[in-house]
Design an enzyme around this catalytic site. Structure first.
Site, PDB file in Angstrom:
ATOM      1  N   GLY A  24      29.053  -0.590  43.475  1.00 25.30           N
ATOM      2  CA  GLY A  24      30.201   0.166  42.988  1.00 25.30           C
ATOM      3  C   GLY A  24      31.338  -0.725  42.532  1.00 25.30           C
ATOM      4  O   GLY A  24      32.257  -0.278  41.859  1.00 25.30           O
ATOM      5  N   ALA A  27      32.501  -6.281  39.341  1.00 21.60           N
ATOM      6  CA  ALA A  27      32.632  -7.740  39.350  1.00 21.60           C
ATOM      7  C   ALA A  27      31.758  -8.363  40.428  1.00 21.60           C
ATOM      8  O   ALA A  27      31.109  -9.387  40.209  1.00 21.60           O
ATOM      9  CB  ALA A  27      34.089  -8.135  39.550  1.00 21.60           C
ATOM     10  N   ASN A 110      42.312  -3.920  52.377  1.00 21.14           N
ATOM     11  CA  ASN A 110      41.355  -3.082  53.099  1.00 21.14           C
ATOM     12  C   ASN A 110      41.407  -3.287  54.607  1.00 21.14           C
ATOM     13  O   ASN A 110      40.638  -2.660  55.336  1.00 21.14           O
ATOM     14  CB  ASN A 110      39.922  -3.373  52.638  1.00 21.14           C
ATOM     15  N   GLU A 174      39.176   3.035  53.870  1.00 15.78           N
ATOM     16  CA  GLU A 174      39.225   1.715  53.234  1.00 15.78           C
ATOM     17  C   GLU A 174      40.630   1.120  53.246  1.00 15.78           C
ATOM     18  O   GLU A 174      40.939   0.202  52.495  1.00 15.78           O
ATOM     19  CB  GLU A 174      38.692   1.821  51.798  1.00 15.78           C
ATOM     20  N   HIS A 250      38.220   1.532  44.491  1.00 13.54           N
ATOM     21  CA  HIS A 250      39.414   1.822  45.294  1.00 13.54           C
ATOM     22  C   HIS A 250      40.522   2.276  44.355  1.00 13.54           C
ATOM     23  O   HIS A 250      40.545   1.911  43.180  1.00 13.54           O
ATOM     24  CB  HIS A 250      39.908   0.579  46.051  1.00 13.54           C
ATOM     25  N   ASN A 362      34.540 -11.967  42.640  1.00 11.24           N
ATOM     26  CA  ASN A 362      33.927 -11.186  43.712  1.00 11.24           C
ATOM     27  C   ASN A 362      34.507  -9.782  43.769  1.00 11.24           C
ATOM     28  O   ASN A 362      34.186  -9.018  44.684  1.00 11.24           O
ATOM     29  CB  ASN A 362      34.118 -11.898  45.057  1.00 11.24           C
ATOM     30  N   CYS A 368      44.396  -6.834  46.044  1.00 11.64           N
ATOM     31  CA  CYS A 368      43.393  -6.820  47.116  1.00 11.64           C
ATOM     32  C   CYS A 368      43.716  -7.839  48.194  1.00 11.64           C
ATOM     33  O   CYS A 368      43.388  -7.645  49.366  1.00 11.64           O
ATOM     34  CB  CYS A 368      42.008  -7.144  46.553  1.00 11.64           C
TER      35      CYS A 368
END
Length: 444
Positions: A24, A27, A110, A174, A250, A362, A368
């Site tokens: 999902g 990258a 997260n 998450e 997300h 990644n 993030c």
């Protein structure tokens, strides 16, 4: 009393690699099996964190997880010495070894959901670690995450820590990647916007068809209850299932907020107008909804560049700035849009670009890499001061990375038992630098 938003960035762990674990996440999947550079990844993250500190922002760091996770490997039946456990897992179940070596905890958006004291009934800052049940490699993080958060935000007079939600798909959580706090001033009560992908208890509700919806409404509602939030300070909004199926795993891949600004793609949400009206009604300040049309930036370009996985920060001058990955400069449509954005009369006045390519490959951009924590000066004084970024800590952490990290790590290298020794030695030293105490299982 002063109020501000602090950012706590995740330090990239010594086992940073490209195993393509996150279905999902386009990258993550598309760069699977490439050779990673853990040393470069860690230094890129440190440079971004130090740059924000140099702008006058309150900036901290959060320690990575212990990897390889030998405790999980032993729990699922691999036995013997540490080296034998790794070798058996590599031979019999390499996918499980890969999951137990992931450095994904670098993406601290997260790690947890955080509610500031201005919003909570008891006047404390509340933390709930995310259970991350949708992905095996992340589902093994919450207990150590809780240890690290408690060692960073220690004082129970100011900080309330909750256990992660039940480990079931109904409560898929998450963390802050699906949560944005909107407010006029950081110290005033605000509106906490919880974005979910599906309703677990309503089979007839909209949900994506291709990729999983990692956040449930039920999880978001549970967090709001735990954090003692009033109904008038919460809004629950569904992410558009169609964009989840286009790689928006997300909400922080398709929108980002700061104070009274919500920067979003026009396809980001369902029932957008009605929910924005609810936000306006509940806010004690004027809102700026900054919409990016599909004709300006496609979903594909937004995901590839991570236009919305940027940080919007308020500088000490009061001016808002976007912290963007250099990938946004390299995408013609996105770069053109950002150049136009700063002329549109919104509170966003400038864009600054940083190289975080090891993380981007990644599937994680600047947003993030950070956990936002709104604090006042008394609460900041109660934070573990050794985790706050300054010239001395930046120097110590760079030296630490240079000493302990490899400059090349492939998926096949994860079977090297020496990686256990290297990683534990590095983390043991890190807990001394940050004065965390014994947060890892190997230290107990």
């Amino acid at each position: 009393m002063k109020h501000f938003e602090a950012n706590f960035d995740g330090l990239v762990g010594p086992t940073h690699n490209y195993a393509g674990l996150s279905f999902g996440n386009v990258a993550s999947y598309s760069n699977a099996a490439q050779t990673a550079n853990p040393k470069a990844a860690a230094k890129q993250g440190l440079q971004k964190a130090k740059a924000l500190a140099d702008l006058g922002m309150t900036q901290g760091v959060l320690a990575p997880q212990e990897r390889p996770d030998l405790y999980t490997l032993r729990r699922i039946g691999f036995s013997g010495s540490d080296a034998e456990v790794i070798q058996k897992a590599a031979k019999q179940a390499p996918a499980l070894l890969n999951a137990c070596c992931s450095a994904s905890s670098m993406w601290t958006a997260n790690a947890a959901t955080v509610s500031p004291s201005a919003d909570t009934r008891d006047g404390k800052v509340h933390f709930t670690p995310a259970n991350l049940v949708d992905k095996l490699h992340r589902s093994i993080e919450p207990i150590t995450t809780a240890n690290i958060l408690k060692a960073t935000f220690k004082d129970p007079h100011f900080f309330q820590h909750h256990a992660h939600l039940p480990e079931h798909a109904h409560f898929g959580d998450e963390g802050a990647a699906n949560h944005t706090r909107l407010c006029g001033e950081y110290g005033h009560s605000g509106v906490e916007l919880f974005v979910y992908g599906q309703e677990a208890t309503n089979p007839n509700a909209p949900k994506p068809k291709k990729y999983p919806a990692r956040q449930t409404l039920e999880a978001s509602q549970a967090i709001a209850r735990l954090h003692q939030l009033e109904d008038e300070s919460t809004v629950f909004m569904q992410q558009n299932p169609d964009v989840i199926d286009q790689g928006v795993f997300h909400n922080d891949v398709i929108s980002v907020g700061n104070q009274n600004v919500l920067f979003y793609h026009e396809q980001a949400f369902l029932n957008t107008d009605a929910k924005f009206d609810e936000i306006r009604r509940k806010m004690n300040a004027d809102m700026h909804f900054v919409k990016v049309a599909t004709s300006q930036v496609s979903i594909d370009d937004a995901v590839k560049s991570y236009l919305f996985n940027t940080q919007i920060i308020t500088l000490p001058s009061g001016e808002m700035t976007i912290i963007a990955p250099t990938d946004c400069q390299e995408n013609l449509a996105v770069f053109a849009y950002l150049n136009e954005l700063v002329t549109l009369g919104t509170p966003i006045k400038q864009v600054r670009y940083y190289d975080v390519k090891q993380s981007m490959q990644n599937g994680g951009g600047p947003a993030c890499l950070r956990l936002r924590v709104a604090l006042n000066d008394q609460e900041l004084a109660a934070v573990n001061q050794d985790t706050l970024m300054n010239d001395a800590l930046f120097g110590r952490l760079n030296t630490w990375v240079e000493k302990h990290y490899r400059d090349s790590l492939s998926v096949k290298d994860l079977a090297d038992p020496q990686l256990i020794v290297e990683s534990r030695t590095a983390l043991d030293e890190l807990t001394q630098i940050l004065k965390l105490g014994s947060v890892y299982q190997f230290q107990k």
